[in-house]
Write a protein that holds these residues in place. Structure first.
Motif, mmCIF file in Angstrom:
data_model
loop_
_atom_site.group_PDB
_atom_site.id
_atom_site.type_symbol
_atom_site.label_atom_id
_atom_site.label_comp_id
_atom_site.label_asym_id
_atom_site.label_seq_id
_atom_site.Cartn_x
_atom_site.Cartn_y
_atom_site.Cartn_z
ATOM 1 N N ALA A 24 1.308 -1.298 0.054
ATOM 2 C CA ALA A 24 0.183 0.114 0.449
ATOM 3 C C ALA A 24 0.833 0.790 0.028
ATOM 4 O O ALA A 24 0.760 2.050 -0.573
ATOM 5 C CB ALA A 24 -0.411 -0.110 1.264
ATOM 6 N N THR A 25 2.004 1.031 1.078
ATOM 7 C CA THR A 25 3.132 2.496 0.761
ATOM 8 C C THR A 25 3.322 2.558 -0.601
ATOM 9 O O THR A 25 3.652 3.878 -1.229
ATOM 10 C CB THR A 25 3.817 2.403 2.289
ATOM 11 O OG1 THR A 25 3.262 1.743 3.041
ATOM 12 C CG2 THR A 25 4.328 3.853 1.730
ATOM 13 N N LYS A 26 3.651 1.608 -1.278
ATOM 14 C CA LYS A 26 5.443 1.442 -2.083
ATOM 15 C C LYS A 26 3.147 2.233 -3.511
ATOM 16 O O LYS A 26 3.927 2.792 -3.880
ATOM 17 C CB LYS A 26 4.977 0.415 -2.943
ATOM 18 C CG LYS A 26 6.320 -0.341 -1.942
ATOM 19 C CD LYS A 26 6.385 -1.790 -2.969
ATOM 20 C CE LYS A 26 8.077 -2.768 -2.076
ATOM 21 N NZ LYS A 26 7.926 -3.325 -2.410
ATOM 22 N N LYS A 27 2.088 1.704 -3.376
ATOM 23 C CA LYS A 27 1.254 2.140 -4.399
ATOM 24 C C LYS A 27 1.331 3.592 -4.288
ATOM 25 O O LYS A 27 1.362 4.271 -5.195
ATOM 26 C CB LYS A 27 0.277 1.378 -4.334
ATOM 27 C CG LYS A 27 0.088 0.096 -5.003
ATOM 28 C CD LYS A 27 -1.537 -0.750 -4.447
ATOM 29 C CE LYS A 27 -1.220 -1.905 -5.461
ATOM 30 N NZ LYS A 27 -2.155 -2.870 -4.912
#
Length: 81
Positions: A24-27
């Protein structure tokens, strides 16, 4: 804002930190980076808008005289008696 250019070595170091993030953080990071690539049109500046802030109907000599007359002398007088 200016651009920052980094070397591949530095980029790989950053990627080493970022690859361990959750999906989620990467997205979210991908979305923010993608938005930063979008070109924003530059605002045109009208040069005339930068001038004319001082409005006064006195002439230059009167303004200079007023400035000089409004000065306050700061003297440190020491008497040696």
């Amino acid at each position: 804002m200016g651009s920052l250019t980094i070397s591949n070595k530095t980029l790989n170091r950053y990627f080493g930190y970022l690859k361990n993030l959750d999906n989620a953080t990467k997205k979210n990071l991908i979305i923010k980076l993608t938005k930063s690539l979008e070109l924003k049109p530059k605002k045109e500046t009208d040069l005339k808008s930068l001038f004319g802030a001082w409005e006064d109907n006195r002439d230059a000599d009167e303004i200079i005289s007023d400035i000089k007359n409004s000065r306050v002398a700061k003297t440190n007088t020491v008497s040696f008696e």
